[in-house]
Scaffold this active site. Sequence first.
Site, mmCIF file in Angstrom:
data_model
loop_
_atom_site.group_PDB
_atom_site.id
_atom_site.type_symbol
_atom_site.label_atom_id
_atom_site.label_comp_id
_atom_site.label_asym_id
_atom_site.label_seq_id
_atom_site.Cartn_x
_atom_site.Cartn_y
_atom_site.Cartn_z
ATOM 1 C CG HIS A 147 -2.564 2.673 -1.980
ATOM 2 N ND1 HIS A 147 -1.270 2.314 -1.698
ATOM 3 C CD2 HIS A 147 -2.498 3.438 -3.113
ATOM 4 C CE1 HIS A 147 -0.459 2.810 -2.613
ATOM 5 N NE2 HIS A 147 -1.169 3.509 -3.475
ATOM 6 C CB CYS A 155 -1.613 6.875 -4.281
ATOM 7 S SG CYS A 155 -2.477 6.318 -5.768
#
Length: 420
Positions: A147, A155
Amino acid sequence: MYAKLARIGLVLAALGVAGCTDSSVKNLSEVANKQLPDSILAEMKAKGMLRNSSVMARIFKEEGKLEIWKAKTNGRYDMVASYDICKWSGKLGPKFTEGDRQAPEGFYTVRPSQMNPNSNYHLAFNIGYPNAFDRANGRTGSNLMVHGACSSSGCYSMTDAQIEQIYAFGRDAFQGGQTEFQIQAFPFRMTAANMARYRNDPNYEFWKMLKVGYDQFEITKVPPKVDVCEKRYVFNQIPADGQAFNPTGACPATTQPDSLKTAYKSYQSTYEAAYNSAIKASTPAPKPTIAGIKEAALVSDWTKKRARGERVPIEPPSLNADGTVSETTRMGRIDSPAGRKMAALDAEKAAKEKAAQEKAAAIAAAKAAKEAAKAQALAQKEAAQQQQMVEAAPPVEAPMPQSDSAASKLKKRLLGMFGG
């Protein structure tokens, strides 16, 4: 040989089940519809790629790189873009459990339903953790993404400008008919030198398993067919008729194209020679790695406390080789509703304690001042009394001077004796 492998790879990819309807790809926000820049489109054209041809991604933690590869008209893939990863959390090594803050390593699949054009992190797509391998090995976790927003808690986070392009590659490939694309996430480029550096690491056997898929992609330039059996990855294996792969069961009888086996054997021969040389050579020190499920559990517990707003060490704990735990001395709270609530309670408690201390100090000071005044008054009273006693005492008469009559007589006598 390679063209045949490419056809196999494309056919296998076509068998993937699409995870959404067309609306999940078409109903995108304005930023998710942003087109790739002309410079990238020109490079794709020069390499024989169509704008909407199939795509895959490779991630390398230690080098901090995310690569985008696209299929050329001959079916083989070539790299078309490389991005510096803005942030990834944890250490080298796989993700074990929810809350361990580890960015995953392994082979993952992204389908249209995993694309999020309305992410709180600008744009995002879920990488598909946990996959069949992770589930077979009891590994847990959720919402592991690539992202934007350059912020990571497990992430792979990119800048907003980077994720716009990466997202566009996946979007265009889905619009071109690709039903899923592969993400290969590695701790580092799996060269002989790097494997030699980490040969004593507790994650080494896991990395050797990933390396088989890494090597086969290096040979074929086609994303490998990935399956799981006996709780391990297997690559480009074709099961006998009527048999299937069971992630926790025994591996079925399989075959593999002779061309791939021959190419892989030759590749391994070159690799082994380079590996043996790398062991003898001077190499950079290895980077920190996660010490298995025990360290993952420690970090997960730290994460839970942090999420509840408790005061915890600023950085996650680390498990040392001797079994001891290292923690930073600096404490703090996460900036979250729970953290802010707990911090407010702490501040209120501290204010009350400070007020109580100040009140106690004021009382003590007043008492001390009162005692000092009392002592001073007593001293003044005693001094006055002494003065009064002095003044009331009768005067003391001075002693009378001694008569000199006897002395005179003695003097005269002596003078008479000596003829004076």
